[in-house]
Design a protein around this motif. Sequence first.
Motif, PDB file in Angstrom:
ATOM      1  N   ALA A  14      74.566  33.474  15.730  1.00  0.00           N
ATOM      2  CA  ALA A  14      73.852  33.594  14.445  1.00  0.00           C
ATOM      3  C   ALA A  14      73.188  32.281  14.031  1.00  0.00           C
ATOM      4  CB  ALA A  14      74.831  34.060  13.368  1.00  0.00           C
ATOM      5  N   THR A  15      73.503  31.198  14.737  1.00  0.00           N
ATOM      6  CA  THR A  15      72.903  29.899  14.402  1.00  0.00           C
ATOM      7  C   THR A  15      71.713  29.638  15.325  1.00  0.00           C
ATOM      8  OG1 THR A  15      74.620  28.954  15.800  1.00  0.00           O
ATOM      9  CG2 THR A  15      74.995  28.862  13.411  1.00  0.00           C
ATOM     10  N   GLY A  16      71.263  28.372  15.413  1.00  0.00           N
ATOM     11  CA  GLY A  16      70.149  28.033  16.309  1.00  0.00           C
ATOM     12  C   GLY A  16      68.824  28.449  15.700  1.00  0.00           C
ATOM     13  N   VAL A  37      79.846  32.751  15.313  1.00  0.00           N
ATOM     14  CA  VAL A  37      79.365  31.368  15.505  1.00  0.00           C
ATOM     15  C   VAL A  37      80.450  30.512  16.150  1.00  0.00           C
ATOM     16  CG1 VAL A  37      77.812  31.513  13.509  1.00  0.00           C
ATOM     17  CG2 VAL A  37      80.127  30.636  13.189  1.00  0.00           C
ATOM     18  N   ARG A  38      80.011  29.391  16.744  1.00  0.00           N
ATOM     19  CA  ARG A  38      80.991  28.479  17.345  1.00  0.00           C
ATOM     20  C   ARG A  38      81.559  27.530  16.314  1.00  0.00           C
ATOM     21  NH1 ARG A  38      78.674  25.673  22.618  1.00  0.00           N
ATOM     22  NH2 ARG A  38      76.742  25.572  21.411  1.00  0.00           N
ATOM     23  N   ASN A  39      80.676  27.023  15.435  1.00  0.00           N
ATOM     24  CA  ASN A  39      81.082  25.988  14.494  1.00  0.00           C
ATOM     25  C   ASN A  39      80.927  26.521  13.061  1.00  0.00           C
ATOM     26  OD1 ASN A  39      80.972  23.769  12.686  1.00  0.00           O
ATOM     27  ND2 ASN A  39      80.540  22.401  14.396  1.00  0.00           N
ATOM     28  N   GLY A  92      78.242  21.225  29.079  1.00  0.00           N
ATOM     29  CA  GLY A  92      79.282  21.636  30.026  1.00  0.00           C
ATOM     30  C   GLY A  92      79.648  23.108  29.957  1.00  0.00           C
ATOM     31  N   GLN A  93      78.749  23.964  29.475  1.00  0.00           N
ATOM     32  CA  GLN A  93      79.058  25.390  29.399  1.00  0.00           C
ATOM     33  C   GLN A  93      78.772  26.078  30.736  1.00  0.00           C
ATOM     34  OE1 GLN A  93      79.232  27.305  25.742  1.00  0.00           O
ATOM     35  NE2 GLN A  93      77.140  26.713  25.266  1.00  0.00           N
ATOM     36  N   SER A  94      79.464  27.182  30.963  1.00  0.00           N
ATOM     37  CA  SER A  94      79.163  27.988  32.139  1.00  0.00           C
ATOM     38  C   SER A  94      78.130  29.040  31.737  1.00  0.00           C
ATOM     39  CB  SER A  94      80.446  28.663  32.646  1.00  0.00           C
ATOM     40  OG  SER A  94      80.133  29.881  33.262  1.00  0.00           O
ATOM     41  N   ARG A 146      68.299  30.006  37.134  1.00  0.00           N
ATOM     42  CA  ARG A 146      69.622  30.482  36.699  1.00  0.00           C
ATOM     43  C   ARG A 146      69.566  31.262  35.384  1.00  0.00           C
ATOM     44  NH1 ARG A 146      73.554  25.954  36.010  1.00  0.00           N
ATOM     45  NH2 ARG A 146      75.062  27.600  35.760  1.00  0.00           N
ATOM     46  N   TYR A 147      68.693  30.804  34.470  1.00  0.00           N
ATOM     47  CA  TYR A 147      68.661  31.437  33.137  1.00  0.00           C
ATOM     48  C   TYR A 147      68.164  32.894  33.199  1.00  0.00           C
ATOM     49  CZ  TYR A 147      66.553  32.449  28.558  1.00  0.00           C
ATOM     50  OH  TYR A 147      66.143  33.057  27.402  1.00  0.00           O
ATOM     51  N   PRO A 148      66.927  33.141  33.684  1.00  0.00           N
ATOM     52  CA  PRO A 148      66.508  34.554  33.712  1.00  0.00           C
ATOM     53  C   PRO A 148      67.359  35.393  34.663  1.00  0.00           C
ATOM     54  CG  PRO A 148      64.858  33.169  34.793  1.00  0.00           C
ATOM     55  CD  PRO A 148      65.849  32.245  34.161  1.00  0.00           C
ATOM     56  N   GLY A 180      62.460  26.107  15.190  1.00  0.00           N
ATOM     57  CA  GLY A 180      62.344  26.460  16.597  1.00  0.00           C
ATOM     58  C   GLY A 180      62.425  25.273  17.519  1.00  0.00           C
ATOM     59  N   HIS A 181      62.043  25.520  18.752  1.00  0.00           N
ATOM     60  CA  HIS A 181      62.161  24.479  19.762  1.00  0.00           C
ATOM     61  C   HIS A 181      60.891  23.637  19.845  1.00  0.00           C
ATOM     62  CE1 HIS A 181      65.882  26.365  20.845  1.00  0.00           C
ATOM     63  NE2 HIS A 181      65.267  27.514  20.955  1.00  0.00           N
ATOM     64  N   LEU A 182      59.757  24.264  19.523  1.00  0.00           N
ATOM     65  CA  LEU A 182      58.475  23.553  19.514  1.00  0.00           C
ATOM     66  C   LEU A 182      57.816  23.782  18.160  1.00  0.00           C
ATOM     67  CD1 LEU A 182      57.068  24.636  22.985  1.00  0.00           C
ATOM     68  CD2 LEU A 182      58.104  22.449  22.412  1.00  0.00           C
TER      69      LEU A 182
HETATM   70  N1  NAP Z   1      63.299  30.638  21.916  1.00  0.00           N
HETATM   71  C1  NAP Z   1      62.571  31.348  22.738  1.00  0.00           C
HETATM   72  O1  NAP Z   1      61.364  31.080  22.896  1.00  0.00           O
HETATM   73  C2  NAP Z   1      63.182  32.522  23.476  1.00  0.00           C
HETATM   74  C3  NAP Z   1      62.340  33.282  24.319  1.00  0.00           C
HETATM   75  C4  NAP Z   1      62.870  34.388  24.961  1.00  0.00           C
HETATM   76  C5  NAP Z   1      64.193  34.750  24.769  1.00  0.00           C
HETATM   77  N2  NAP Z   1      64.988  33.981  23.967  1.00  0.00           N
HETATM   78  C6  NAP Z   1      66.381  34.414  23.772  1.00  0.00           C
HETATM   79  O2  NAP Z   1      66.592  34.543  22.371  1.00  0.00           O
HETATM   80  C7  NAP Z   1      67.948  34.230  22.057  1.00  0.00           C
HETATM   81  C8  NAP Z   1      67.968  33.174  20.973  1.00  0.00           C
HETATM   82  O3  NAP Z   1      67.261  32.031  21.436  1.00  0.00           O
HETATM   83  P1  NAP Z   1      67.115  30.715  20.558  1.00  0.00           P
HETATM   84  O4  NAP Z   1      65.818  30.142  20.934  1.00  0.00           O
HETATM   85  O5  NAP Z   1      67.416  31.011  19.149  1.00  0.00           O
HETATM   86  O6  NAP Z   1      68.276  29.826  21.191  1.00  0.00           O
HETATM   87  P2  NAP Z   1      69.145  28.673  20.482  1.00  0.00           P
HETATM   88  O7  NAP Z   1      68.423  28.095  19.318  1.00  0.00           O
HETATM   89  O8  NAP Z   1      69.542  27.756  21.584  1.00  0.00           O
HETATM   90  O9  NAP Z   1      70.401  29.458  19.950  1.00  0.00           O
HETATM   91  C9  NAP Z   1      71.327  29.988  20.847  1.00  0.00           C
HETATM   92  C10 NAP Z   1      72.480  30.608  20.087  1.00  0.00           C
HETATM   93  O10 NAP Z   1      73.537  30.817  21.039  1.00  0.00           O
HETATM   94  C11 NAP Z   1      74.716  30.201  20.517  1.00  0.00           C
HETATM   95  N3  NAP Z   1      75.635  29.789  21.565  1.00  0.00           N
HETATM   96  C12 NAP Z   1      75.422  28.951  22.606  1.00  0.00           C
HETATM   97  N4  NAP Z   1      76.558  28.833  23.339  1.00  0.00           N
HETATM   98  C13 NAP Z   1      77.490  29.612  22.721  1.00  0.00           C
HETATM   99  C14 NAP Z   1      78.839  29.911  22.971  1.00  0.00           C
HETATM  100  N5  NAP Z   1      79.520  29.383  23.999  1.00  0.00           N
HETATM  101  N6  NAP Z   1      79.498  30.759  22.139  1.00  0.00           N
HETATM  102  C15 NAP Z   1      78.867  31.303  21.079  1.00  0.00           C
HETATM  103  N7  NAP Z   1      77.576  31.059  20.784  1.00  0.00           N
HETATM  104  C16 NAP Z   1      76.903  30.224  21.601  1.00  0.00           C
HETATM  105  C17 NAP Z   1      74.201  29.010  19.746  1.00  0.00           C
HETATM  106  O11 NAP Z   1      75.234  28.528  18.914  1.00  0.00           O
HETATM  107  P3  NAP Z   1      75.334  26.958  18.516  1.00  0.00           P
HETATM  108  O12 NAP Z   1      74.472  26.812  17.287  1.00  0.00           O
HETATM  109  O13 NAP Z   1      76.759  26.764  18.262  1.00  0.00           O
HETATM  110  O14 NAP Z   1      74.805  26.168  19.688  1.00  0.00           O
HETATM  111  C18 NAP Z   1      73.042  29.684  19.010  1.00  0.00           C
HETATM  112  O15 NAP Z   1      73.541  30.467  17.956  1.00  0.00           O
HETATM  113  C19 NAP Z   1      68.601  33.777  23.362  1.00  0.00           C
HETATM  114  O16 NAP Z   1      69.313  34.865  23.914  1.00  0.00           O
HETATM  115  C20 NAP Z   1      67.420  33.411  24.239  1.00  0.00           C
HETATM  116  O17 NAP Z   1      67.742  33.588  25.588  1.00  0.00           O
HETATM  117  C21 NAP Z   1      64.505  32.891  23.317  1.00  0.00           C
END
Ligand code: NAP
Length: 344
Positions: A14-16, A37-39, A92-94, A146-148, A180-182
């Motif tokens: 729910a974060t990120g 959420v983790r934190n 260090g996550q899997s 690895r991701y896709p 976002g990321h960008l």
């Molecule tokens: N951004 C893009 O352009 C894009 C494009 C295509 C698909 N997606 C997909 O959309 C989804 C969201 O992407 P996003 O860009 O929002 O990614 P993000 O900002 O990196 O957020 C990822 C989420 O996963 C959580 N997470 C990571 N490791 C975890 C763990 N071990 N246990 C529980 N939660 C964990 C993060 O929590 P923390 O806050 O604790 O790290 C965060 O809530 C993902 O499935 C991604 O693959 C994204």
Amino acid sequence: MSEEDRKRILVVGATGFVGPALVDEFSRAGYHVICGVRNLESAAQQLDFPHVEFLQVDLNEDLNPNTWLDRLREHKIDGVVNNVGIANAFGGQSMENVNVNAPLALFEAVSFYCQENLEAGRQPQNVSVIQISTTGVDWPDCDAYRYPKSKKLIDESLLETSGLNFIIVRPNIIYEPGRGHLILEQIVRLPVLTYIGSTKIQPIHCRELAIGVVRLMQNPYKASCSILLATGPEVLSWKEVFLKVSEALGLKHGIFFRVPLLMGQLFTNCIQYLPERLLHRLGILSKMDNDTIEMMTKGSTGDNSEWLEKTSLQPMYIFDTYRNLSSSPETYEQYIQSIRDTKA
Ligand SMILES: NC(=O)c1ccc[n+]([C@@H]2O[C@H](COP(=O)([O-])OP(=O)(O)OC[C@H]3O[C@@H](n4cnc5c(N)ncnc54)[C@H](OP(=O)(O)O)[C@@H]3O)[C@@H](O)[C@H]2O)c1
């Protein structure tokens, strides 16, 4: 609406970036949102929305379906969105655990929970699952990354599961002003705009994605057991994206400079050591490894007609987003609201 009348949705991740938009939109649509959420502390800061509560989860470790089953029972979950996805192994996550094994355990628990409720004559008996995947799964060489590859594995497992009401949503590159990321509105202010290659992408606004996911959850049988490509309405190169954003903001764009992949990777690796405030000015908000940079520039496109049909949404154009943003915060908010208000 009373608290008891609200459907209870579990948003895992729910974060990120995307997570808070999902939580916000579910909350606005009348759901009670259980945020996985983790934190807990940082989540409470990021997710200051009404009708939310927090549940500590860790997909690197929560691999036992019983762990999830207890949570589903305790929180009386009516629907699940798995938004977790890691694109690299920072911290260090899997990736196998986080992207595949833990979601599998969660989905197995959902199946059992529905069956258990059915046998006991309790509700809910049809819990819908929405899995957030990626358009990268469609790359012919998807298994080389690895991701896709991990997203493909979990998608395939869902498709093979019987008796589960699921929808797989595959977004393209996701953007949103200020988050976002960008941060595109920051990037286009740079005097030199670098880009790699000219492959095509179809960026989707984060709100279009989040509002669409809520609509799918409200009407899951419309798209049950299907894959929806959540691509934006335009096929563009990165250079065209930057041009559209600067034009919409009324800015004179900087010099475009096409760089080879290796140089882009070297540059991105170096700037990651800069302080966060400086990174924000450069428009980059997340850590990226060489694979992530390569994947971002690989390109992918796809037909969004089924996504729009099943969500009954108006697509959001990059130009409209940034033109409204440049007018005033109120105009931009009205634009987002007009998307929420689109009728079927
Ligand atoms: N951004 C893009 O352009 C894009 C494009 C295509 C698909 N997606 C997909 O959309 C989804 C969201 O992407 P996003 O860009 O929002 O990614 P993000 O900002 O990196 O957020 C990822 C989420 O996963 C959580 N997470 C990571 N490791 C975890 C763990 N071990 N246990 C529980 N939660 C964990 C993060 O929590 P923390 O806050 O604790 O790290 C965060 O809530 C993902 O499935 C991604 O693959 C994204």
